[in-house]
Every structure is written in structure tokens, then in C-alpha cells.
Enzyme design. Structure first.
Site, PDB file in Angstrom:
ATOM      1  N   LYS A  62       0.798  -1.147  -0.025  1.00 51.67           N
ATOM      2  CA  LYS A  62      -0.049   0.110  -0.098  1.00 51.67           C
ATOM      3  C   LYS A  62       0.691   1.193   0.096  1.00 51.67           C
ATOM      4  O   LYS A  62       1.809   1.383   0.913  1.00 51.67           O
ATOM      5  CB  LYS A  62      -0.928   0.072   1.362  1.00 51.67           C
ATOM      6  CG  LYS A  62      -2.158   0.934   1.072  1.00 51.67           C
ATOM      7  CD  LYS A  62      -3.068   0.457   0.020  1.00 51.67           C
ATOM      8  CE  LYS A  62      -4.477   0.921   0.061  1.00 51.67           C
ATOM      9  NZ  LYS A  62      -5.314   0.302  -0.708  1.00 51.67           N
ATOM     10  N   THR A  92      -3.914  -5.153   0.478  1.00 49.89           N
ATOM     11  CA  THR A  92      -3.188  -3.780   0.659  1.00 49.89           C
ATOM     12  C   THR A  92      -4.005  -2.810   1.671  1.00 49.89           C
ATOM     13  O   THR A  92      -3.475  -2.017   2.359  1.00 49.89           O
ATOM     14  CB  THR A  92      -2.802  -2.936  -0.693  1.00 49.89           C
ATOM     15  OG1 THR A  92      -4.017  -2.874  -1.266  1.00 49.89           O
ATOM     16  CG2 THR A  92      -2.125  -4.066  -1.544  1.00 49.89           C
ATOM     17  N   ASP A  93      -5.368  -3.168   1.570  1.00 49.91           N
ATOM     18  CA  ASP A  93      -6.364  -2.567   2.431  1.00 49.91           C
ATOM     19  C   ASP A  93      -6.011  -2.874   3.870  1.00 49.91           C
ATOM     20  O   ASP A  93      -6.236  -2.176   5.171  1.00 49.91           O
ATOM     21  CB  ASP A  93      -7.691  -2.672   2.137  1.00 49.91           C
ATOM     22  CG  ASP A  93      -8.665  -1.755   2.778  1.00 49.91           C
ATOM     23  OD1 ASP A  93      -8.770  -0.668   2.685  1.00 49.91           O
ATOM     24  OD2 ASP A  93      -9.531  -2.340   3.673  1.00 49.91           O
ATOM     25  N   PHE A 126      35.081  26.279  -9.670  1.00 54.43           N
ATOM     26  CA  PHE A 126      35.132  25.123 -10.344  1.00 54.43           C
ATOM     27  C   PHE A 126      36.004  25.424 -11.865  1.00 54.43           C
ATOM     28  O   PHE A 126      35.756  26.317 -12.653  1.00 54.43           O
ATOM     29  CB  PHE A 126      33.768  25.016 -10.994  1.00 54.43           C
ATOM     30  CG  PHE A 126      33.748  23.561 -11.746  1.00 54.43           C
ATOM     31  CD1 PHE A 126      34.043  22.346 -11.025  1.00 54.43           C
ATOM     32  CD2 PHE A 126      33.156  23.445 -13.111  1.00 54.43           C
ATOM     33  CE1 PHE A 126      34.021  20.994 -11.806  1.00 54.43           C
ATOM     34  CE2 PHE A 126      33.029  22.215 -13.637  1.00 54.43           C
ATOM     35  CZ  PHE A 126      33.521  20.839 -12.992  1.00 54.43           C
ATOM     36  N   ARG A 176      31.958  31.331  -7.321  1.00 60.55           N
ATOM     37  CA  ARG A 176      30.599  31.148  -7.889  1.00 60.55           C
ATOM     38  C   ARG A 176      29.569  30.897  -6.780  1.00 60.55           C
ATOM     39  O   ARG A 176      29.819  30.550  -5.508  1.00 60.55           O
ATOM     40  CB  ARG A 176      30.468  30.068  -8.635  1.00 60.55           C
ATOM     41  CG  ARG A 176      30.735  28.635  -8.250  1.00 60.55           C
ATOM     42  CD  ARG A 176      30.660  27.517  -9.129  1.00 60.55           C
ATOM     43  NE  ARG A 176      30.918  26.347  -8.390  1.00 60.55           N
ATOM     44  CZ  ARG A 176      30.530  25.081  -8.989  1.00 60.55           C
ATOM     45  NH1 ARG A 176      30.081  24.897 -10.039  1.00 60.55           N
ATOM     46  NH2 ARG A 176      30.949  23.873  -8.263  1.00 60.55           N
ATOM     47  N   GLN A 210      31.523  17.487  -6.078  1.00 58.42           N
ATOM     48  CA  GLN A 210      32.034  16.406  -5.633  1.00 58.42           C
ATOM     49  C   GLN A 210      32.780  16.386  -4.162  1.00 58.42           C
ATOM     50  O   GLN A 210      32.426  15.480  -3.318  1.00 58.42           O
ATOM     51  CB  GLN A 210      32.759  15.614  -6.667  1.00 58.42           C
ATOM     52  CG  GLN A 210      31.987  15.086  -8.051  1.00 58.42           C
ATOM     53  CD  GLN A 210      32.018  16.240  -8.947  1.00 58.42           C
ATOM     54  OE1 GLN A 210      31.793  17.532  -8.768  1.00 58.42           O
ATOM     55  NE2 GLN A 210      31.689  16.140 -10.254  1.00 58.42           N
ATOM     56  N   HIS A 224      21.924  25.702 -10.514  1.00 57.87           N
ATOM     57  CA  HIS A 224      22.848  26.592 -11.011  1.00 57.87           C
ATOM     58  C   HIS A 224      22.546  28.075 -11.090  1.00 57.87           C
ATOM     59  O   HIS A 224      21.244  28.449 -11.230  1.00 57.87           O
ATOM     60  CB  HIS A 224      23.166  26.376 -12.848  1.00 57.87           C
ATOM     61  CG  HIS A 224      23.813  25.154 -12.966  1.00 57.87           C
ATOM     62  ND1 HIS A 224      24.928  24.683 -12.545  1.00 57.87           N
ATOM     63  CD2 HIS A 224      23.245  23.872 -13.534  1.00 57.87           C
ATOM     64  CE1 HIS A 224      25.135  23.373 -12.927  1.00 57.87           C
ATOM     65  NE2 HIS A 224      24.098  22.813 -13.620  1.00 57.87           N
TER      66      HIS A 224
END
Length: 286
Positions: free
Chosen positions: A12, A57-58, A149, A166, A209, A237
């Protein structure tokens, strides 16, 4: 040609649950989305339509609400109790995923929904043991400097200029696997959350990273019960707007926030010698 049934499960999805603890004048609000998924000896329902071993599932939904009536100490404990309950007979493995949606207290019984950040827990259990994976999503962070970067690989299609300074922004999606079941779940979550934020804000970033690794490393340093951390960091960005057509300069003040496409950095940071993950990651979704 041979045809056979492969791995399968059912459950569920996204049971919405709000519990109000009314002990005393200051109420406590717990807002969850709970999903269950069961697997085991269920070939018959797929191959012949025999539902003898299928717990509806109920029923799984009703179990979630019934267990909530007993109280929710932490989402990890709640998930553990549910997963262990479902493992019985033909059901050999159970997974319970819990999303906790935070609310900000405005008064003794008044609240306001608090942004998009969501706490997560995924518990996987079989007849012998259980695994707990904590997590969060939607933690939006930004550094307006101390990020660069440069020195990246180039080929004939590269147009990106190097950036000596940046904006670095991301929306953290993190999962961490506990090595055992003896953690103080709430304290561990708070410590992991703080470690992620501290590492992001305190790391001079030469790449997203590098920042990701620093965040995972900080979590493992601060929470010994965590065996490994998996992080997905989209690079949100921000591009400097060219205002020269209007006779204006732009000394790093006005940016266009692009929503897509975006860089996506993903990695796992793990502790040497930790107990193998078992089913935890296979079922956790990351």
C-alpha cells in the site's frame, strides 16, 4: 523458450497519517506518509490467481493506522514495529517507508507547515534481522562564495568558462544506513542534519563532488552508528546576468536561477569494516 516469474512485491503506497498527541495543553503533531511493501512466497497469485497468501493492501493500510493509535515515538521505531509485524508465513520480507513532514509550532495547538524538507526512514525486515535507513530530502542549501570550478576536462564541445568564485546551491537528498538497531533515532537524525549543514557551509568547495564527500565524511565522524551515507546533490545553477546592454555593470549581484537542466552529483561515503548492507539498499530506493 523458458518463461518464469522474477522478483516481485506488493503493498500500500502513500498512506497519509496525522496523529495528534493531546496530553496536556501543548499538543504534538506528527504528519506522516507511510508506504508498505511485502515479498515472499507469492508465486501462486501471479501464476494462477490464487490469493490464499495475499494479505490485502487495504489490511496493510489499516495496520498502519492501528499501530499509530499505540503512539509514534520515532519514525524509525514505527517502521520497525510495522515491518516485523508483517513478516509471517508466506511473507518473508517487509519494507516500510515513512516520510515525516515537519510543522512549525505557532502556539499550544497551532502549527504552520515548514517548507519542503522531509525526514525519511526505510525499514526492511525478514525473519532473522532488520535494517534501518534514515534519510532526508528537500534540504536546500546555498553558499554565495567560497566555491569555484576550474581545471576541468575540455573537448570540442566545451563552452563553460572557469569560475573562480561562484554561487553553490543544492537540494540535498541523503540516505544513511545504520549498522545495528540501538541508535537514538531522533538524536541521530538531528546530528546527521547538523553534520550535513556544517560540512556544506564550512567547506571551501573546488567542486560539488568535494563538498559531497566532506558532507558524508562529517556524518560518519559524528554518528558512529551510521555505516554509510548515500548523497544525491543537484547543482542548482545560478548564472550572472549580463546587464551591459542596459549600461549597467554586475559585480556578482544579480543572477538568473536556472531550474533545469542541472548537474547531478551522486556518491556513497562508507566506513571501512561496517556490516554489509544486506537488503537495506536494495529495498531503500537509493
Amino acid at each position: 523458450m523458458t518463461i518464469r516469474l522474477g522478483a516481485n512485491c506488493y503493498g500500500k503506497a502513500e498512506c497519509r497519517l496525522v496523529r495528534v498527541d493531546r496530553d496536556g495543553p501543548q499538543h504534538r503533531l506528527t504528519d506522516l506518509t507511510v508506504s508498505t511493501s511485502l515479498a515472499g512466497r507469492l508465486d501462486a497469485t501471479h501464476l494462477t490467481g490464487d490469493n490464499t497468501d495475499v494479505l490485502p493492501t487495504d489490511t496493510q493500510k489499516n495496520t498502519v493506522y492501528a499501530f499509530a493509535r499505540q503512539g509514534i515515538a520515532s519514525i524509525e521505531r514505527f517502521g520497525l514495529d510495522l515491518a516485523r509485524h508483517f513478516v509471517s508465513g508466506p511473507i518473508e520480507q517487509a519494507r516500510v517507508t515513512v516520510e515525516w513532514h515537519p510543522w512549525q509550532r505557532l502556539g499550544e495547538h497551532s502549527f504552520a507547515r515548514r517548507g519542503d524538507e522531509t525526514r525519511l526512514a526505510t525499514v526492511t525486515a525478514d525473519a532473522e534481522r532488520a535494517w534501518v535507513v534514515g534519510g532526508l530530502t528537500g534540504l536546500v542549501l546555498m553558499n554565495t562564495t567560497d566555491s569555484e570550478f576550474r581545471g576541468f576536462a575540455r573537448d570540442r564541445y566545451t563552452t563553460l568558462p572557469e569560475a573562480a568564485d561562484r554561487i553553490l546551491a543544492t537540494a540535498v537528498d541523503a540516505r544513511w544506513r545504520f549498522d545495528g538497531l540501538d541508535a537514538d533515532w531522533d538524536e541521530a537524525y538531528d546530528t546527521v542534519h547538523a553534520a550535513l549543514v556544517d560540512a556544506f557551509t564550512q567547506t571551501y568547495s573546488r567542486s560539488l563532488q568535494q563538498t559531497l564527500y566532506a558532507m558524508g565524511e562529517r556524518v560518519l565522524e559524528r554518528v558512529p552508528q551510521v555505516a554509510e551515507v548515500r548523497l544525491a546533490l543537484p547543482n542548482r545553477h545560478h548564472f550572472l546576468v549580463d546587464l551591459s546592454p542596459f549600461g549597467l555593470d554586475n559585480p556578482g549581484e544579480v543572477y538568473f536561477a536556472a531550474d533545469r537542466p542541472y548537474g547531478l552529483i551522486e556518491a556513497t561515503v562508507l566506513r571501512d569494516g561496517a556490516t554489509p548492507a544486506g537488503l537495506a539498499w536494495e529495498w531503500a530506493g537509493r
